[in-house]
Scaffold this motif. Structure first.
Motif, PDB file in Angstrom:
ATOM      1  N   ASP B  58      -3.263  -2.133 -48.101  1.00 25.66           N
ATOM      2  CA  ASP B  58      -3.239  -1.583 -49.450  1.00 25.66           C
ATOM      3  C   ASP B  58      -1.889  -1.007 -49.769  1.00 25.66           C
ATOM      4  O   ASP B  58      -1.932  -0.166 -50.762  1.00 25.66           O
ATOM      5  CB  ASP B  58      -4.384  -0.782 -49.977  1.00 25.66           C
ATOM      6  CG  ASP B  58      -4.552   0.499 -48.890  1.00 25.66           C
ATOM      7  OD1 ASP B  58      -3.685   0.218 -47.815  1.00 25.66           O
ATOM      8  OD2 ASP B  58      -4.989   1.442 -48.981  1.00 25.66           O
ATOM      9  N   ALA B  59      -1.011  -1.201 -49.205  1.00 31.09           N
ATOM     10  CA  ALA B  59       0.533  -0.670 -49.513  1.00 31.09           C
ATOM     11  C   ALA B  59       1.008  -1.141 -50.826  1.00 31.09           C
ATOM     12  O   ALA B  59       0.836  -2.364 -51.242  1.00 31.09           O
ATOM     13  CB  ALA B  59       1.542  -1.146 -48.418  1.00 31.09           C
ATOM     14  N   THR B  60       1.304  -0.115 -51.438  1.00 32.74           N
ATOM     15  CA  THR B  60       2.023  -0.531 -52.800  1.00 32.74           C
ATOM     16  C   THR B  60       3.492  -1.361 -52.525  1.00 32.74           C
ATOM     17  O   THR B  60       3.849  -1.180 -51.606  1.00 32.74           O
ATOM     18  CB  THR B  60       2.351   0.798 -53.536  1.00 32.74           C
ATOM     19  OG1 THR B  60       3.123   1.387 -52.798  1.00 32.74           O
ATOM     20  CG2 THR B  60       0.899   1.470 -53.749  1.00 32.74           C
ATOM     21  N   ARG B  61       4.005  -1.858 -53.851  1.00 39.69           N
ATOM     22  CA  ARG B  61       5.166  -2.620 -53.532  1.00 39.69           C
ATOM     23  C   ARG B  61       6.348  -1.609 -53.516  1.00 39.69           C
ATOM     24  O   ARG B  61       7.324  -2.046 -52.581  1.00 39.69           O
ATOM     25  CB  ARG B  61       5.446  -3.211 -54.942  1.00 39.69           C
ATOM     26  CG  ARG B  61       4.534  -4.773 -55.118  1.00 39.69           C
ATOM     27  CD  ARG B  61       4.804  -5.283 -56.285  1.00 39.69           C
ATOM     28  NE  ARG B  61       3.707  -6.503 -56.572  1.00 39.69           N
ATOM     29  CZ  ARG B  61       4.331  -7.787 -55.951  1.00 39.69           C
ATOM     30  NH1 ARG B  61       5.324  -7.785 -55.337  1.00 39.69           N
ATOM     31  NH2 ARG B  61       3.156  -8.738 -56.075  1.00 39.69           N
ATOM     32  N   THR B  62       6.029  -0.404 -53.879  1.00 39.90           N
ATOM     33  CA  THR B  62       7.188   0.705 -53.689  1.00 39.90           C
ATOM     34  C   THR B  62       7.200   0.862 -52.207  1.00 39.90           C
ATOM     35  O   THR B  62       8.357   0.953 -51.630  1.00 39.90           O
ATOM     36  CB  THR B  62       6.742   2.042 -54.300  1.00 39.90           C
ATOM     37  OG1 THR B  62       6.432   1.809 -55.937  1.00 39.90           O
ATOM     38  CG2 THR B  62       7.995   2.950 -54.223  1.00 39.90           C
ATOM     39  N   GLU B  63       6.101   0.999 -51.476  1.00 37.05           N
ATOM     40  CA  GLU B  63       6.127   1.417 -50.178  1.00 37.05           C
ATOM     41  C   GLU B  63       6.797   0.220 -49.542  1.00 37.05           C
ATOM     42  O   GLU B  63       7.456   0.348 -48.231  1.00 37.05           O
ATOM     43  CB  GLU B  63       4.692   1.627 -49.655  1.00 37.05           C
ATOM     44  CG  GLU B  63       4.113   3.086 -50.195  1.00 37.05           C
ATOM     45  CD  GLU B  63       2.501   3.183 -49.741  1.00 37.05           C
ATOM     46  OE1 GLU B  63       2.443   4.458 -49.328  1.00 37.05           O
ATOM     47  OE2 GLU B  63       1.921   2.294 -49.648  1.00 37.05           O
ATOM     48  N   ALA B  64       6.331  -1.006 -49.847  1.00 40.51           N
ATOM     49  CA  ALA B  64       6.904  -2.214 -49.025  1.00 40.51           C
ATOM     50  C   ALA B  64       8.451  -2.405 -49.165  1.00 40.51           C
ATOM     51  O   ALA B  64       8.993  -2.449 -48.330  1.00 40.51           O
ATOM     52  CB  ALA B  64       6.044  -3.328 -49.620  1.00 40.51           C
ATOM     53  N   ALA B  65       8.681  -1.743 -50.332  1.00 40.43           N
ATOM     54  CA  ALA B  65      10.336  -2.015 -50.461  1.00 40.43           C
ATOM     55  C   ALA B  65      11.032  -0.804 -49.922  1.00 40.43           C
ATOM     56  O   ALA B  65      12.174  -1.018 -49.342  1.00 40.43           O
ATOM     57  CB  ALA B  65      10.657  -1.945 -52.059  1.00 40.43           C
ATOM     58  N   GLU B  66      10.292   0.269 -49.802  1.00 39.73           N
ATOM     59  CA  GLU B  66      10.950   1.400 -49.106  1.00 39.73           C
ATOM     60  C   GLU B  66      11.005   1.487 -47.742  1.00 39.73           C
ATOM     61  O   GLU B  66      11.958   1.884 -47.068  1.00 39.73           O
ATOM     62  CB  GLU B  66      10.132   2.668 -49.706  1.00 39.73           C
ATOM     63  CG  GLU B  66      10.874   3.951 -49.573  1.00 39.73           C
ATOM     64  CD  GLU B  66       9.842   5.377 -49.943  1.00 39.73           C
ATOM     65  OE1 GLU B  66      10.303   6.390 -49.733  1.00 39.73           O
ATOM     66  OE2 GLU B  66       9.032   4.923 -50.771  1.00 39.73           O
ATOM     67  N   LEU B  67      10.166   0.757 -47.111  1.00 42.09           N
ATOM     68  CA  LEU B  67      10.043   0.826 -45.647  1.00 42.09           C
ATOM     69  C   LEU B  67      11.226   0.086 -44.921  1.00 42.09           C
ATOM     70  O   LEU B  67      11.990   0.926 -43.918  1.00 42.09           O
ATOM     71  CB  LEU B  67       8.606   0.249 -45.183  1.00 42.09           C
ATOM     72  CG  LEU B  67       8.648   0.080 -43.565  1.00 42.09           C
ATOM     73  CD1 LEU B  67       8.531   1.363 -42.831  1.00 42.09           C
ATOM     74  CD2 LEU B  67       7.434  -0.788 -43.091  1.00 42.09           C
ATOM     75  N   PRO B  68      11.646  -1.057 -45.353  1.00 45.22           N
ATOM     76  CA  PRO B  68      12.801  -1.548 -44.650  1.00 45.22           C
ATOM     77  C   PRO B  68      14.032  -0.900 -44.857  1.00 45.22           C
ATOM     78  O   PRO B  68      14.843  -0.707 -44.154  1.00 45.22           O
ATOM     79  CB  PRO B  68      12.827  -3.086 -45.314  1.00 45.22           C
ATOM     80  CG  PRO B  68      11.944  -3.139 -46.163  1.00 45.22           C
ATOM     81  CD  PRO B  68      11.077  -2.076 -46.421  1.00 45.22           C
ATOM     82  N   ARG B  69      14.044  -0.238 -46.164  1.00 45.67           N
ATOM     83  CA  ARG B  69      15.312   0.497 -46.263  1.00 45.67           C
ATOM     84  C   ARG B  69      15.602   1.895 -45.679  1.00 45.67           C
ATOM     85  O   ARG B  69      16.609   2.311 -45.380  1.00 45.67           O
ATOM     86  CB  ARG B  69      15.356   0.719 -47.894  1.00 45.67           C
ATOM     87  CG  ARG B  69      15.527  -0.577 -48.650  1.00 45.67           C
ATOM     88  CD  ARG B  69      15.686  -0.291 -50.244  1.00 45.67           C
ATOM     89  NE  ARG B  69      17.221   0.116 -50.457  1.00 45.67           N
ATOM     90  CZ  ARG B  69      18.159  -0.333 -50.492  1.00 45.67           C
ATOM     91  NH1 ARG B  69      18.151  -1.631 -50.541  1.00 45.67           N
ATOM     92  NH2 ARG B  69      19.557   0.172 -50.966  1.00 45.67           N
ATOM     93  N   SER B  70      14.334   2.408 -45.123  1.00 49.64           N
ATOM     94  CA  SER B  70      13.976   3.481 -44.301  1.00 49.64           C
ATOM     95  C   SER B  70      14.495   3.299 -42.803  1.00 49.64           C
ATOM     96  O   SER B  70      14.615   4.380 -41.882  1.00 49.64           O
ATOM     97  CB  SER B  70      12.858   4.297 -44.774  1.00 49.64           C
ATOM     98  OG  SER B  70      11.938   3.547 -43.868  1.00 49.64           O
ATOM     99  N   LEU B  71      14.366   2.242 -42.500  1.00 51.18           N
ATOM    100  CA  LEU B  71      14.876   1.791 -40.930  1.00 51.18           C
ATOM    101  C   LEU B  71      16.352   1.958 -40.480  1.00 51.18           C
ATOM    102  O   LEU B  71      17.098   1.833 -41.212  1.00 51.18           O
ATOM    103  CB  LEU B  71      14.422   0.317 -40.717  1.00 51.18           C
ATOM    104  CG  LEU B  71      13.221  -0.231 -40.837  1.00 51.18           C
ATOM    105  CD1 LEU B  71      12.816  -1.545 -40.703  1.00 51.18           C
ATOM    106  CD2 LEU B  71      12.001   0.744 -40.216  1.00 51.18           C
ATOM    107  N   ARG B  72      16.182   2.504 -39.419  1.00 56.49           N
ATOM    108  CA  ARG B  72      17.662   2.484 -38.744  1.00 56.49           C
ATOM    109  C   ARG B  72      17.955   1.111 -38.422  1.00 56.49           C
ATOM    110  O   ARG B  72      17.760   0.903 -36.982  1.00 56.49           O
ATOM    111  CB  ARG B  72      17.529   3.343 -37.494  1.00 56.49           C
ATOM    112  CG  ARG B  72      16.911   4.923 -37.804  1.00 56.49           C
ATOM    113  CD  ARG B  72      18.076   5.591 -38.437  1.00 56.49           C
ATOM    114  NE  ARG B  72      17.448   7.093 -38.422  1.00 56.49           N
ATOM    115  CZ  ARG B  72      17.995   8.079 -38.204  1.00 56.49           C
ATOM    116  NH1 ARG B  72      19.333   8.154 -38.132  1.00 56.49           N
ATOM    117  NH2 ARG B  72      17.399   9.428 -38.488  1.00 56.49           N
TER     118      ARG B  72
END
Lengths: 394, 296
Positions: B58-72
């Protein structure tokens, strides 16, 4: 601290994570400690940690390394003190000796130790590229070129110690060095390497030394040697800074301009107890090529620089050192302290009861009294007289 | 002994699939994956795997977009390239992390031999001493997902290994060693003392009502014996804030328990007395003590 009834402790200890609540993996635990989880994940991991003593133990052991004040034995209830328990008095005596030495050091400044040769730091060096270059069958010229300067007659005036007590104004953010903009760090010839500095009217320890090549009193022989050298790049204009006497350490800085790069800023600090350890922001480009400030260290008098991982997402703009104590600050008022020459870093919160520092940290001063003073890009000045534990806004 | 796994499912939802795509080229360029021979497709596969692992259905689009950008991504690429056996990546890893690994182990292990053994063990796992059916090495670095720093991940993995070893060793200490250490042999465990069930219920209810972070504070301070500085570092706030919050939470918890006890029929004095009872005192065998007194 308020007293907690024992019944609450015992019930709290009995709580366990639900059977459906799996342990977070090492990735999530590390990200939790580094505050990089998404909000929803952070809530989940926090709820798990509140009820899972095992995961709290892992985190405590993993991220208590910096402070070295905690061991697994402590976290798991063991009471063995080992040999230290019997020799604690020796630690107290040693501390007194260190204090006495420090006081003597305060009264009698040490000799200036500067880089005994001219060093060119080529901007093409970074870890990946250097390793890749080393792997090539035909060796290419190394990125670092070193040339000894011509010996200066003893009768000549000593190099002018120019320093920027006020940190060099950053003309662009973040600081960066582009290719074709090599940095030249210079110092007196070897026979004068240990020459003592003349006192200067300032109490800041974050002083900066302008390059000797900018001095008008530079001997002709030296200048010609520089010009004739095939390894030294074209002279670079450096902006000298006002003279400052630093007790704890001496530092060098160049503000350079080159056609390819309108703004190149390098800040380098020399720790007195380890005179060949230099600290800088972007003395050589970051391995990622990102345009951000990276803390770098050289342990070979500036011949090679290594990026010191402090915190990934911070663009660093200021670094200062006093012995093995190193302070680095940058974007979002992020301040970090290392007491072991950069091996381990601890983030310091610059805040007081009702406010926190804002903007990027652009200047760090370590005063002779031990006071730390930082300045932010928003014009705030904060001081701490207890090694960063408490801060006061000026 | 302790099996840690993902907290989220592994199925990939639509939002997950879309999350990384707009940034894929940018992240790929920033990661330096090309140096280690990873193609854009390889990189995309890694990102989708990470997103699928951590993003819930149930991840939101914001979360889905935020996750890859938060990765090292740089460290993620380095670790994955090492796991694939890229020599340049492995040399970079050795150059940047090998010494740190041994330093971390030394800081944890205290004793040189223990630290060395710990670091050697993990180093072997990172390199991959075991082989899969297709002959490829199974490297522990393949489980790094770039959520935190690679150094932080190494620290955590090392700590897990160290704590688990410590626990195993504690269970294997012989009676002779215990005796030499001054420990007494364990007697018959005392029967559980009867505690007023209303008190237990009221305490449990109050603890459940607490926000998780407040419960974590209490557990770290009162159960684990951490210092304010250690808790502050873990939660990323100032020590003085932690101190205030522990005080506030403790007072608030007492009030909740008192209220719960009154709701269960106790008056104010009974509730106060129940709170002050030290559960350790309840293990005293009162009948036995009284009988002893009569005999004398």
């Amino acid at each position: 601290m308020a007293k907690m009834p024992n019944i609450v402790r015992s019930r709290l200890a009995l709580r366990t994570p639900g059977s459906s609540n799996m342990h977070p993996d090492a990735n999530l635990l590390a990200a939790f400690a580094e505050q990089t989880l998404l909000p929803r994940e952070r809530t989940e991991v926090t709820a798990h940690l509140a009820d899972c003593a095992d995961c709290r133990d892992y985190l405590a052991v993993a991220f208590a390394i910096e402070s070295s004040e905690m061991t697994v034995a402590h976290s798991m209830g063991a009471v063995s003190r080992g040999w230290f328990g019997e020799w604690r008095w020796a630690a107290a005596v040693a501390a007194c000796c260190v204090l006495a030495t420090a006081l003597q050091y305060e009264a009698q400044p040490p000799a200036l130790v500067v880089v005994p040769r001219a060093v060119t730091v080529n901007t093409s060096s970074n870890i990946v590229d250097s390793i890749a270059a080393a792997r090539k069958p035909t060796p290419e010229p190394g990125p670092v070129q070193v040339r000894k300067k011509a010996e200066r007659p003893r009768s000549q005036p000593t190099p002018t110690l120019l320093a920027a007590k006020e940190n060099i104004a950053l003309e662009s953010e973040p600081p960066q060095i582009t290719a074709q903009a090599p940095v030249v760090l210079t110092g007196p010839p070897p026979d004068e390497a240990a020459q003592r500095l003349q006192p200067a009217p300032a109490d800041s320890m974050s002083s900066f030394v302008a390059p000797q090549r900018e001095s008008s009193a530079q001997p002709a022989a030296t200048e010609s040697a520089v010009r004739s050298s095939p390894v030294v790049p074209a002279p670079i204009r450096a902006k000298p800074a006002p003279a400052v006497r630093g007790l704890g350490f001496q530092a060098q800085a160049l503000t350079q301009r080159s056609p390819a790069s309108p703004t190149v800023i390098v800040k380098t600090a020399i720790a007195p107890e380890a005179p060949r350890v230099l600290w800088s922001i972007n003395a050589s480009p970051d391995t990622s090529g990102a345009s951000r400030g990276v803390v770098q260290r050289s342990t070979d008098a500036g011949q090679t620089w290594e990026a010191v991982p402090v915190r990934e997402r911070v663009s660093f703009r200021a670094v200062a050192s006093d012995g093995s104590d190193v302070w680095a600050g940058g974007s979002d008022a992020a301040l970090f302290h290392s007491s072991d020459n950069g091996a381990h870093w601890e983030q310091i919160q610059v805040s007081q009861e009702d406010a926190a520092a804002s903007g990027a940290i652009v200047r760090i001063d370590i005063r002779r009294t031990g006071e730390i003073r930082i300045t932010t890009s928003s014009g705030e000045d904060w001081t701490s007289s207890d090694a960063g534990h408490h801060w006061k806004r000026q | 002994m302790y099996h840690h796994g993902s907290m989220a499912g592994t199925e990939e939802s639509g939002a997950q699939a879309e999350g990384a795509e707009p940034y894929l080229a940018e992240l790929y360029a920033n990661s330096g994956a090309k140096k280690f021979g990873l193609s854009l497709d390889d990189f995309g596969t890694i990102l989708r795997e990470v997103s699928g692992r951590y993003l819930p259905h149930d991840a939101t689009r914001t979360e889905a977009a935020e996750l890859p950008r938060s990765l090292r991504v740089e460290e993620l690429v380095l670790a994955r390239a090492c796991a694939r056996g890229n020599e340049l990546a492995w040399e970079c890893f050795v150059h940047q992390y090998r010494q740190k690994l041994y330093d971390m182990a030394a800081a944890m292990g205290k004793e040189e031999s223990v630290a060395r053994e710990l670091a050697d063990g993990l180093y072997a796992d990172l390199f991959g001493m075991r082989q899969a059916a297709d002959g490829r090495r199974i490297s522990k670095l393949a489980s790094y997902t770039g959520r935190g720093s690679l150094e932080g991940w190494l620290k955590t993995v090392l700590a897990q290994e160290y704590v688990n070893r410590f626990r195993r060793q504690r269970r294997l200490v012989s009676f002779d060693e215990k005796s030499q250490a001054g420990e007494q042999f364990e007697g018959k465990p005392a029967a559980a003392a009867p505690v007023d069930s209303r008190l237990e219920q009221a305490v449990d209810e109050a603890l459940v009502e607490l926000p998780p972070e407040e419960r974590l504070l209490l557990a770290s301070w009162y159960l684990d014996g951490r210092t304010l500085a250690q808790i502050a570092r873990l939660l990323g706030v100032h020590e003085s804030t932690i101190s205030r919050r522990i005080d506030k939470t403790t007072v608030s918890l007492r009030k909740r328990i008192m209220r719960g006890l009154r709701e269960r029929g106790m008056n104010a004095r009974e509730a106060q007395e129940a709170m002050e009872v030290d559960v350790r005192d309840l293990f005293v065998d009162v009948r036995g003590r009284l009988a002893q007194g009569k005999g004398v």
